[in-house]
Design an enzyme around this catalytic site. Structure first.
Site, PDB file in Angstrom:
ATOM      1  N   SER A  44       0.850  -1.193   0.000  1.00  0.00           N
ATOM      2  CA  SER A  44       0.000   0.000   0.000  1.00  0.00           C
ATOM      3  C   SER A  44       0.883   1.239   0.000  1.00  0.00           C
ATOM      4  CB  SER A  44      -0.893   0.022   1.241  1.00  0.00           C
ATOM      5  OG  SER A  44      -1.601   1.241   1.353  1.00  0.00           O
TER       6      SER A  44
ATOM      7  N   TYR B  67      -2.178   0.450  10.492  1.00  0.00           N
ATOM      8  CA  TYR B  67      -2.092   0.057   9.087  1.00  0.00           C
ATOM      9  C   TYR B  67      -0.768   0.499   8.484  1.00  0.00           C
ATOM     10  CZ  TYR B  67      -3.717  -0.837   4.303  1.00  0.00           C
ATOM     11  OH  TYR B  67      -3.866  -1.310   3.010  1.00  0.00           O
TER      12      TYR B  67
END
Length: 262
Positions: free
Chosen positions: A138, A151
């Site tokens: 990501s 995250y």
């Protein structure tokens, strides 16, 4: 890619399902791996892929996956796509259980599947001349943002894991590719992050002109796997034009700036 076999984790929805479709369209044999059997069966009916129901956070499931694959031939590509986010709270206030889940699926899941399938990828590399190990991370694994704590930490770790793999596998015909998407509008990512709160999930994309969709990322993955054997796209960061950074999103139509009138 007749006779070439790829394994895609997290294949029941979003980027994973789109990658299965794209690979099948390019002629790959695909083993779609996920927890939800009903969705996998529907994908198999649509694309002709093979399915294996497995949870990447389970040692037993991954061992059974590896055993099944070993008994049915080599693996020429692995797409570690399974992952996800939970919450948008600060480091101070966020739930430790959410952090543990994110590390388990985004980091340990990648390690678990990679360790189990690398021997099969080596067999595939001997047959094809090269094997592909693709980790879908990501933009959050490269740029931190407020509320991203757990995250960010998990995806930064997944990025580091990928970098180390590339060093460790140097000298072998195995391409280690990292695809790091920015804002992607899928059917579930934001919904999972916000515990099923549809209003909060929809607000993530509100006003953003043309966020990426799963098919955009899948096309990048397949393109990297289609390069000549000596070409390795180490790191691909893919964002919508409207996104400069995780915390910098244009809202409304994209327009060129006009020179100030004199």
């Amino acid at each position: 890619m007749d006779g070439m076999r790829a394994v895609v984790t997290g294949a029941s929805s979003g980027i994973g399902a789109a990658t299965v479709r794209a690979l099948r369209h390019d002629g790959w044999d695909v083993v779609a791996v996920a927890r939800r059997e009903d969705r996998l069966r529907a994908l198999a009916a649509e694309t002709g892929c093979e399915v294996v129901v497995a949870d990447v956070t389970s040692d037993a499931d991954v061992a059974a996956l590896a055993e099944h694959l070993a008994s049915t031939g080599p693996v020429h590509a692995l797409v570690n796509n399974a992952g996800g986010a939970k919450g948008l709270a600060s480091v101070e206030e966020s739930d430790l259980a959410d952090w543990a889940w994110m590390f388990e699926v985004n980091v340990l899941g990648v390690k678990r599947v990679t360790s189990a399938l690398l021997p099969l990828l080596r067999r595939g590399a001997d047959e094809r001349g090269v094997a592909d190990l693709v980790n879908v991370t990501s933009l959050a694994g490269h740029v931190a943002y407020v509320g991203g704590g757990g995250y960010n930490a998990a995806k930064f770790a997944a990025h580091a894991l990928t970098e180390v793999l590339r060093l460790e596998l140097n000298g072998e015909p195995i391409r280690v590719v990292e695809v790091a998407p920015g804002l992607v509008k899928t059917d579930e990512f934001a919904l999972v992050r916000f515990g099923g709160d549809r209003e909060r999930a929809d607000a993530v994309y509100e006003g953003v002109p043309e966020p990426l969709v799963a098919e955009d990322v899948a096309s990048v993955i397949v393109d990297a796997m289609s390069k000549p054997p000596h070409v390795d796209l180490d790191l691909i960061v893919v964002k919508p034009v409207a996104q400069a950074a995780p915390h910098r999103l244009a809202k409304g139509p994209l327009v060129t700036r006009r020179e100030a009138s004199r």
